[in-house]
Motif scaffolding. Structure first.
Motif, short mmCIF file in Angstrom:
data_model
loop_
_atom_site.label_atom_id
_atom_site.label_comp_id
_atom_site.label_asym_id
_atom_site.label_seq_id
_atom_site.Cartn_x
_atom_site.Cartn_y
_atom_site.Cartn_z
N ASN A 62 0.84 -1.20 0.00
CA ASN A 62 0.00 0.00 0.00
C ASN A 62 0.88 1.25 0.00
O ASN A 62 1.97 1.24 0.57
CB ASN A 62 -0.92 0.01 1.23
N LYS A 63 0.39 2.30 -0.60
CA LYS A 63 1.16 3.54 -0.67
C LYS A 63 1.16 4.28 0.66
O LYS A 63 2.08 5.04 0.95
CB LYS A 63 0.60 4.44 -1.77
N THR A 64 0.10 4.10 1.46
CA THR A 64 -0.02 4.77 2.75
C THR A 64 -0.41 3.77 3.83
O THR A 64 -0.75 2.62 3.54
CB THR A 64 -1.09 5.89 2.70
N ASN A 65 -0.36 4.22 5.07
CA ASN A 65 -0.73 3.37 6.20
C ASN A 65 -2.25 3.31 6.32
O ASN A 65 -2.89 4.28 6.73
CB ASN A 65 -0.11 3.92 7.49
N LEU A 66 -2.84 2.16 6.00
CA LEU A 66 -4.29 1.99 6.04
C LEU A 66 -4.76 1.38 7.36
O LEU A 66 -5.93 1.03 7.49
CB LEU A 66 -4.75 1.11 4.87
N GLY A 67 -3.84 1.25 8.33
CA GLY A 67 -4.23 0.70 9.61
C GLY A 67 -4.26 -0.81 9.61
O GLY A 67 -3.34 -1.47 9.13
N PHE A 68 -5.36 -1.39 10.11
CA PHE A 68 -5.46 -2.84 10.26
C PHE A 68 -6.64 -3.44 9.51
O PHE A 68 -6.50 -4.43 8.80
CB PHE A 68 -5.57 -3.19 11.75
N THR A 69 -7.80 -2.84 9.64
CA THR A 69 -9.03 -3.45 9.12
C THR A 69 -8.97 -3.68 7.62
O THR A 69 -9.19 -4.80 7.13
CB THR A 69 -10.24 -2.55 9.45
N LYS A 70 -8.68 -2.64 6.86
CA LYS A 70 -8.65 -2.76 5.40
C LYS A 70 -7.52 -3.67 4.92
O LYS A 70 -7.74 -4.50 4.03
CB LYS A 70 -8.55 -1.37 4.76
#
Length: 281
Positions: A62-70
């Motif tokens: 991923n290009k950015t930090n999407l956290g955990f859920t996605k």
């Protein structure tokens, strides 16, 4: 026929954790088909290090930090195995953990098996105007569990797909694993906590690097969303509304949490059809 299992690991700037734990993942994971790492835009060279040292690992970058859920949903979409493990990058599995866990799936109604983390235990659910939980001290035998840990558990893909995966209304993180486990119970499935499937969770999580006030707001927001989405027994709904009124009256700042949750709740997708009541669960 032997089961086939993929392991899905979300990671953000966690190269130092993968260096410590990935060798143990490969060494101690029976029935392993593939390791899938979802990299959340790391800037510590994680992707380059993986390509050089573990070319067999499938990377979703991923290009950015999407956290955990996605990212978890991304990993499950990439996987084609019948079963998959959700594993945090700070978890070290011990020998035999999957052999012990997979035996419970002989029961077709079992959705997930949560591993025995040293220093933790299975959750005991309580109701006090909202669903909350504590941790039991009794770890002598396997137990039914309200949910399986999103950071150390084995899941059956077929049921995961029926449940629709993790609800991304909880993004970026917190309560999404509790939500899918509780939904599984209300839709007629089971979740187990196994005392013989050992892992060591060092709790060096990415969340510790974030603003504590932001984390507190997200936790409280998602706790409300969980209760609004999943608690459907009329008398419990009534008790929850009373709780909101009394708690806001004594803690006026809580109105911010309620409004933050409500803004998300407005975009809620249609609910699943539950066959068990909250009291039955």
């Amino acid at each position: 026929m032997k089961p086939n299992i993929d392991i899905i690991i979300p990671s953000f700037n966690g190269k130092y954790l993968l260096e410590k734990h990935l060798p143990e993942v490969f060494k101690n994971s029976d029935f392993l088909r593939k390791v899938i790492i979802i990299d959340n835009g790391s800037t510590d060279g994680t992707v380059e290090w993986l390509k050089e040292n573990y070319p067999q690992v499938q990377i979703v970058a991923n290009k950015t930090n999407l956290g955990f859920t996605k990212p978890v949903n991304q990993g499950v979409t990439v996987s084609t195995a019948d079963y998959f493990v959700l594993l945090n990058n700070d978890v070290r599995p011990e020998k035999g953990y999957l052999k012990n866990a997979i035996r419970f799936f002989e029961d077709e109604k079992v959705f997930a098996v949560s591993f025995n983390e040293h220093g933790s235990s299975w959750p005991v659910v309580v109701w006090d105007g909202k669903i909350q939980f504590t941790r039991s001290e009794d770890k002598k035998t396997p137990r039914y569990s309200a949910w399986a840990s999103g950071g150390s558990a084995l899941f059956r893909r077929k049921i995961w797909d029926k449940l629709g995966g993790m609800n991304e209304i909880y993004a970026p993180f917190y309560w999404e694993d509790i939500d899918i486990g509780y939904r599984a119970w209300k839709m007629g499935y089971k979740v187990i906590w196994d005392n013989q499937s050992f892992v060591d969770h060092e709790h060096e999580s990415t969340a510790k690097k974030l603003n504590p006030q932001y984390l507190s707001l997200i936790k409280q927001r998602n706790e409300l969303l969980f209760n609004w989405i999943n608690v459907t027994d009329p008398d419990l709904v009534c008790q929850h509304r009373k709780y909101l009124y009394l708690h806001t009256f004594s803690h006026p700042g809580y109105i911010k949490v309620i409004l933050t949750a409500y803004r998300r709740y407005l975009f809620l997708k249609p609910r699943h059809k539950f066959i068990r009541t909250d009291k039955e669960v």
